[in-house]
Design a protein around this motif. Structure first.
Motif, PDB file in Angstrom:
ATOM      1  N   MET A 199     -19.142  23.439 -60.570  1.00  0.00           N
ATOM      2  CA  MET A 199     -19.880  23.555 -59.331  1.00  0.00           C
ATOM      3  C   MET A 199     -18.894  23.556 -58.156  1.00  0.00           C
ATOM      4  O   MET A 199     -18.020  22.710 -58.059  1.00  0.00           O
ATOM      5  CB  MET A 199     -20.857  22.381 -59.221  1.00  0.00           C
ATOM      6  N   GLU A 200     -19.079  24.525 -57.241  1.00  0.00           N
ATOM      7  CA  GLU A 200     -18.183  24.663 -56.100  1.00  0.00           C
ATOM      8  C   GLU A 200     -18.550  23.648 -55.015  1.00  0.00           C
ATOM      9  O   GLU A 200     -19.720  23.424 -54.710  1.00  0.00           O
ATOM     10  CB  GLU A 200     -18.306  26.084 -55.544  1.00  0.00           C
ATOM     11  N   LYS A 201     -17.523  23.045 -54.440  1.00  0.00           N
ATOM     12  CA  LYS A 201     -17.728  22.027 -53.403  1.00  0.00           C
ATOM     13  C   LYS A 201     -18.035  22.712 -52.068  1.00  0.00           C
ATOM     14  O   LYS A 201     -17.377  23.672 -51.686  1.00  0.00           O
ATOM     15  CB  LYS A 201     -16.469  21.171 -53.287  1.00  0.00           C
ATOM     16  N   GLN A 202     -19.055  22.205 -51.344  1.00  0.00           N
ATOM     17  CA  GLN A 202     -19.453  22.724 -50.035  1.00  0.00           C
ATOM     18  C   GLN A 202     -18.696  21.971 -48.937  1.00  0.00           C
ATOM     19  O   GLN A 202     -18.561  20.756 -48.999  1.00  0.00           O
ATOM     20  CB  GLN A 202     -20.959  22.538 -49.829  1.00  0.00           C
ATOM     21  N   TYR A 203     -18.213  22.698 -47.952  1.00  0.00           N
ATOM     22  CA  TYR A 203     -17.525  22.083 -46.819  1.00  0.00           C
ATOM     23  C   TYR A 203     -18.304  22.387 -45.552  1.00  0.00           C
ATOM     24  O   TYR A 203     -18.827  23.477 -45.375  1.00  0.00           O
ATOM     25  CB  TYR A 203     -16.105  22.618 -46.676  1.00  0.00           C
ATOM     26  N   GLU A 204     -18.344  21.409 -44.696  1.00  0.00           N
ATOM     27  CA  GLU A 204     -19.010  21.591 -43.410  1.00  0.00           C
ATOM     28  C   GLU A 204     -17.955  21.516 -42.322  1.00  0.00           C
ATOM     29  O   GLU A 204     -17.120  20.616 -42.297  1.00  0.00           O
ATOM     30  CB  GLU A 204     -20.053  20.487 -43.187  1.00  0.00           C
ATOM     31  N   ILE A 205     -17.987  22.473 -41.433  1.00  0.00           N
ATOM     32  CA  ILE A 205     -17.064  22.476 -40.303  1.00  0.00           C
ATOM     33  C   ILE A 205     -17.799  21.856 -39.118  1.00  0.00           C
ATOM     34  O   ILE A 205     -18.855  22.341 -38.713  1.00  0.00           O
ATOM     35  CB  ILE A 205     -16.602  23.902 -39.962  1.00  0.00           C
ATOM     36  N   LYS A 206     -17.233  20.792 -38.584  1.00  0.00           N
ATOM     37  CA  LYS A 206     -17.851  20.094 -37.461  1.00  0.00           C
ATOM     38  C   LYS A 206     -17.259  20.629 -36.157  1.00  0.00           C
ATOM     39  O   LYS A 206     -16.043  20.703 -36.007  1.00  0.00           O
ATOM     40  CB  LYS A 206     -17.629  18.591 -37.586  1.00  0.00           C
ATOM     41  N   ASP A 207     -18.130  20.987 -35.238  1.00  0.00           N
ATOM     42  CA  ASP A 207     -17.695  21.486 -33.934  1.00  0.00           C
ATOM     43  C   ASP A 207     -17.306  20.290 -33.066  1.00  0.00           C
ATOM     44  O   ASP A 207     -18.147  19.482 -32.688  1.00  0.00           O
ATOM     45  CB  ASP A 207     -18.835  22.277 -33.273  1.00  0.00           C
ATOM     46  N   LEU A 208     -16.036  20.178 -32.742  1.00  0.00           N
ATOM     47  CA  LEU A 208     -15.542  19.083 -31.914  1.00  0.00           C
ATOM     48  C   LEU A 208     -15.160  19.546 -30.509  1.00  0.00           C
ATOM     49  O   LEU A 208     -14.538  18.806 -29.760  1.00  0.00           O
ATOM     50  CB  LEU A 208     -14.333  18.419 -32.589  1.00  0.00           C
ATOM     51  N   THR A 209     -15.538  20.780 -30.174  1.00  0.00           N
ATOM     52  CA  THR A 209     -15.201  21.285 -28.844  1.00  0.00           C
ATOM     53  C   THR A 209     -16.160  20.726 -27.796  1.00  0.00           C
ATOM     54  O   THR A 209     -17.284  20.332 -28.096  1.00  0.00           O
ATOM     55  CB  THR A 209     -15.248  22.822 -28.811  1.00  0.00           C
ATOM     56  N   ALA A 210     -15.681  20.682 -26.569  1.00  0.00           N
ATOM     57  CA  ALA A 210     -16.477  20.148 -25.462  1.00  0.00           C
ATOM     58  C   ALA A 210     -17.616  21.090 -25.091  1.00  0.00           C
ATOM     59  O   ALA A 210     -17.579  22.283 -25.395  1.00  0.00           O
ATOM     60  CB  ALA A 210     -15.582  19.926 -24.249  1.00  0.00           C
ATOM     61  N   ASN A 211     -18.602  20.555 -24.421  1.00  0.00           N
ATOM     62  CA  ASN A 211     -19.738  21.325 -23.918  1.00  0.00           C
ATOM     63  C   ASN A 211     -19.297  22.070 -22.658  1.00  0.00           C
ATOM     64  O   ASN A 211     -18.976  21.442 -21.647  1.00  0.00           O
ATOM     65  CB  ASN A 211     -20.899  20.371 -23.610  1.00  0.00           C
ATOM     66  N   PRO A 212     -19.282  23.409 -22.668  1.00  0.00           N
ATOM     67  CA  PRO A 212     -18.864  24.165 -21.487  1.00  0.00           C
ATOM     68  C   PRO A 212     -19.955  24.270 -20.419  1.00  0.00           C
ATOM     69  O   PRO A 212     -19.688  24.731 -19.308  1.00  0.00           O
ATOM     70  CB  PRO A 212     -18.533  25.540 -22.052  1.00  0.00           C
ATOM     71  N   GLY A 213     -21.173  23.830 -20.734  1.00  0.00           N
ATOM     72  CA  GLY A 213     -22.290  23.955 -19.795  1.00  0.00           C
ATOM     73  C   GLY A 213     -22.038  23.344 -18.430  1.00  0.00           C
ATOM     74  O   GLY A 213     -22.299  23.987 -17.404  1.00  0.00           O
ATOM     75  N   PRO A 214     -21.547  22.107 -18.348  1.00  0.00           N
ATOM     76  CA  PRO A 214     -21.311  21.526 -17.028  1.00  0.00           C
ATOM     77  C   PRO A 214     -20.335  22.331 -16.168  1.00  0.00           C
ATOM     78  O   PRO A 214     -20.541  22.464 -14.960  1.00  0.00           O
ATOM     79  CB  PRO A 214     -20.774  20.131 -17.335  1.00  0.00           C
ATOM     80  N   LEU A 215     -19.279  22.892 -16.770  1.00  0.00           N
ATOM     81  CA  LEU A 215     -18.350  23.713 -15.998  1.00  0.00           C
ATOM     82  C   LEU A 215     -19.088  24.895 -15.369  1.00  0.00           C
ATOM     83  O   LEU A 215     -18.954  25.161 -14.171  1.00  0.00           O
ATOM     84  CB  LEU A 215     -17.209  24.222 -16.881  1.00  0.00           C
TER      85      LEU A 215
END
Length: 188
Positions: free
Chosen positions: A1-17
């Protein structure tokens, strides 16, 4: 069985800019529209670099995050500021200055675009509805004022624009403060 990886988004929220770029430039331009001072290099500088440039960057970053609404809104309104400043400076290079009908048409089409964005905010929080509702009204009032060559309509629109800009400033501040404190300090 192949292992699943999750990529977590650690970038800042650009909305306030993007919101601050919109907010601060909108307030300053509409203090002019309300009749307090003429268009000057301060408004043009804000329009090119903060209203135009920073919003465009925020829109590109929203695209990277998969936020279609944020991406289109920030990039489009960033382009609005750049095109507006261009219409002010182009006559210095021999390009004909737009008359009231041309400027009214320009503002009316932005009002239509903004109305489409307003419809999308109806599924969101109150601050977004108020921001895009007031921005839609602002564009249509400015269009009417230009079509009719009526400075009283433009001045009234300026006051709507000041309110609109402060709504965007509040939203940007709420996002940043609420994120920093990890709770609702400023409700949206």
């Amino acid at each position: 069985m192949e292992k699943q990886y999750e990529i977590k988004d650690l970038t800042a929220n650009p909305g306030p800019l993007g919101l601050y770029g919109f907010a601060m430039t909108t307030v300053l331009l509409n203090i002019h529209n309300a009749g307090f001072f003429p268009v000057n290099s301060m408004i043009m500088g804000m329009g090119v670099f903060f209203g135009g440039g920073a919003q465009f960057i925020a829109g590109a970053l929203e695209w990277k995050k998969g936020n279609t609404f944020g991406s289109i809104a920030f990039m489009a309104y960033g382009a609005f500021w750049l095109t507006l400043v261009f219409t002010w400076i182009a006559p210095l290079f021999g390009v004909e200055k737009p008359d009231g009908n041309a400027m009214g048409s320009y503002l009316a089409i932005w009002g239509l675009f903004t109305f489409v964005n307003f419809i999308q905010t109806l599924k969101g929080h109150l601050t977004g509805k108020l921001l895009f509702g007031s921005l839609t009204l602002l564009f249509f009032l400015l269009a009417a004022g230009n079509f009719c060559a009526n400075s009283k309509i433009i001045s009234f629109a300026g006051w709507i624009g000041i309110i609109c800009g402060f709504l965007a400033f509040y939203e940007a501040s709420a996002i940043m403060i609420n994120t920093k404190y990890e709770k609702i300090v400023l409700p949206l």
